[in-house]
Design an enzyme around this catalytic site. Structure first.
Site, PDB file in Angstrom:
ATOM      1  N   LYS A  98     -12.349  85.395 -47.498  1.00 40.37           N
ATOM      2  CA  LYS A  98     -11.349  84.445 -47.976  1.00 40.37           C
ATOM      3  C   LYS A  98      -9.956  85.096 -47.984  1.00 40.37           C
ATOM      4  O   LYS A  98      -9.822  86.292 -47.777  1.00 40.37           O
ATOM      5  CB  LYS A  98     -11.751  83.922 -49.358  1.00 40.37           C
ATOM      6  CG  LYS A  98     -13.104  83.182 -49.362  1.00 40.37           C
ATOM      7  CD  LYS A  98     -13.113  82.020 -48.410  1.00 40.37           C
ATOM      8  CE  LYS A  98     -14.237  81.012 -48.462  1.00 40.37           C
ATOM      9  NZ  LYS A  98     -15.580  81.275 -48.815  1.00 40.37           N
TER      10      LYS A  98
HETATM   11  C1  LIG Z   1     -16.833  80.349 -49.392  1.00 41.43           C
HETATM   12  C2  LIG Z   1     -17.006  78.956 -49.854  1.00 41.43           C
HETATM   13  C3  LIG Z   1     -17.637  78.637 -51.071  1.00 41.43           C
HETATM   14  C4  LIG Z   1     -18.388  79.638 -51.882  1.00 41.43           C
HETATM   15  O1  LIG Z   1     -17.634  80.687 -52.321  1.00 41.43           O
HETATM   16  P1  LIG Z   1     -18.383  81.923 -53.024  1.00 41.43           P
HETATM   17  O2  LIG Z   1     -17.267  82.611 -53.733  1.00 41.43           O
HETATM   18  O3  LIG Z   1     -18.974  82.751 -51.918  1.00 41.43           O
HETATM   19  O4  LIG Z   1     -19.410  81.379 -53.921  1.00 41.43           O
HETATM   20  C5  LIG Z   1     -17.644  77.334 -51.507  1.00 41.43           C
HETATM   21  N1  LIG Z   1     -17.099  76.355 -50.764  1.00 41.43           N
HETATM   22  C6  LIG Z   1     -16.521  76.604 -49.574  1.00 41.43           C
HETATM   23  C7  LIG Z   1     -15.909  75.470 -48.816  1.00 41.43           C
HETATM   24  C8  LIG Z   1     -16.478  77.907 -49.072  1.00 41.43           C
HETATM   25  O5  LIG Z   1     -15.951  78.155 -47.870  1.00 41.43           O
END
Ligand SMILES: *Cc1c(COP(=O)(O)O)cnc(C)c1O
Length: 380
Positions: free
Chosen positions: A184
């Site tokens: 991210k």
């Molecule tokens: C990465 C992601 C998540 C989950 O995030 P985590 O921190 O790994 O739990 C949820 N929704 C979307 C759209 C994502 O891309």
């Protein structure tokens, strides 16, 4: 496997972030404490939100958002099928039923025009996902939610920095959930947060992220011992000081990092616009796209072939996403079949994500553009 010419992703943890995390490791207190509080305060200000609560993941944040509003067994929650499975898994974790909604073809975002038809007496909430970093039509979604008495929890895992129609991420939702997972825009490897406007909800979320206990570990460490109680059954989703220390500096740089991604996305758009057999996702008017992912769509049924050939050329790629309703668990559990959400399925069968991150060089974008054009011409 050929050697990578262009990696799919590189993070932006720098020496200053490592120094800050190192200072935590050299201190006595590793878990939820001063750094988490400092990060939460920065995040709250960054978002223009009242409160932010640090979690171990966005999945956990979504789950606790639902729990905090009392959503559970017997309830339905509207979610897009075109998302990462975390969105609907969080609904399952809360014991509620995810009700999938199809997407807009141009942006991939949940089609807000389809929401009303999906609302039943059991519908309690909607989770819009700001796909690829572009915000959903939050003004429309808020209006529908208000008319029908729904809670709005934004899945902003792709969209820390977005804006649309003068609305910030998290501004119109009752809550917004963020991810600091490894790929991210800012990351602590794993991590997440939830922002809310309501102070009582923030207190509930702080308690729920730590077993439902009425005091955090920080209180027990920094103050004289006092007995604690557990009025609620909570979970174990509390962000720790090491994660927070890694994130504080990245959040300060987040706008600059986002501006760089936007410039790179423009390079891609200029280089790929009009290429035969290729469709680009559109950005809605009055939108500040946070450009988490740059996805292209290859028409027809050649996606997997093109995906393979790009990897042979040394280009890191991914698919975001195959629609959730066709994943094995969801098919078996709910009996979904191909054709149920045709736009999400079409995007799922056509989409390819290309490398996009601030460390990517302009020359590397040109390399990727060249590879895409070549592969498409050879296999188009
Ligand atoms: C990465 C992601 C998540 C989950 O995030 P985590 O921190 O790994 O739990 C949820 N929704 C979307 C759209 C994502 O891309």
């Amino acid at each position: 496997m050929t050697r990578k010419k262009v990696d799919f992703f590189k993070h932006n943890i720098g020496p200053e972030d490592i120094r800050r995390a190192g200072a935590v490791l050299k201190s006595i207190f590793l878990t939820t404490g001063a750094e988490v509080a400092a990060f939460e305060n920065s995040l709250r200000r960054f978002l223009g939100a009242e409160h932010a609560v640090g979690m171990t993941s966005c999945t956990g944040a979504l789950h606790l958002g639902l729990e905090a509003w009392g959503i559970g067994p017997g309830d339905e929650v509207l979610v897009p099928s075109m998302s990462f499975c975390a969105t609907s898994n969080a609904v399952m974790h809360a014991g509620a039923v995810p009700v999938f909604v199809d997407s807009e073809d141009a942006t991939g975002n949940m089609d807000a025009g389809l929401l009303e038809k999906k609302i039943t007496r059991r519908t309690k909430a909607v989770i819009p996902v700001h796909l690829y970093g572009q915000m959903c039509d939050m003004r429309l979604i808020r209006r529908i939610a208000d008319r029908r008495g729904l809670i709005v929890i934004e899945d902003a895992a792709h969209c820390l920095e977005g804006r649309r129609d003068g609305v910030r991420v998290g501004e119109l939702g009752d809550a917004a959930c963020f991810s600091f997972y490894a790929t991210k825009s800012i990351t602590s490897g794993e991590g997440g947060a939830i922002s809310v406007h309501d102070g009582r909800m923030a207190d509930t979320l702080r308690s729920l992220r730590h077993h439902g206990i009425d005091k955090g570990a920080g209180d027990r460490y920094t103050k004289l011992y006092r007995h604690w109680d557990m009025p609620l059954l909570g979970w174990k989703y509390n962000m720790d000081n090491i994660q927070a220390a890694l994130l504080i500096g990245q959040l300060e740089r987040a706008r600059a990092l986002c501006a760089r991604r936007r410039a790179l996305a423009e390079l891609y758009e200029r280089g790929l616009e009009g290429v035969g057999g290729l469709t680009l996702m559109r950005t809605a008017p009055r939108t500040t796209h946070s450009r988490h992912l740059f996805t292209i769509r290859v028409r027809g049924s050649r996606r997997d072939k093109i995906l393979l050939e790009l990897q042979r050329e040394g280009i890191g790629v991914a698919v975001n996403y195959r629609p959730i309703h066709l994943l094995k668990y969801y098919r078996q559990r709910f009996g979904f079949k191909p054709g149920d959400f045709p736009v999400a399925e079409k995007i799922g069968s056509e989409t390819i994500s290309l490398p996009l991150y601030p460390k990517l060089k302009d020359a590397q974008v040109r390399t990727v553009i060249g590879a895409v054009r070549r592969v498409l011409a050879a296999h188009g």
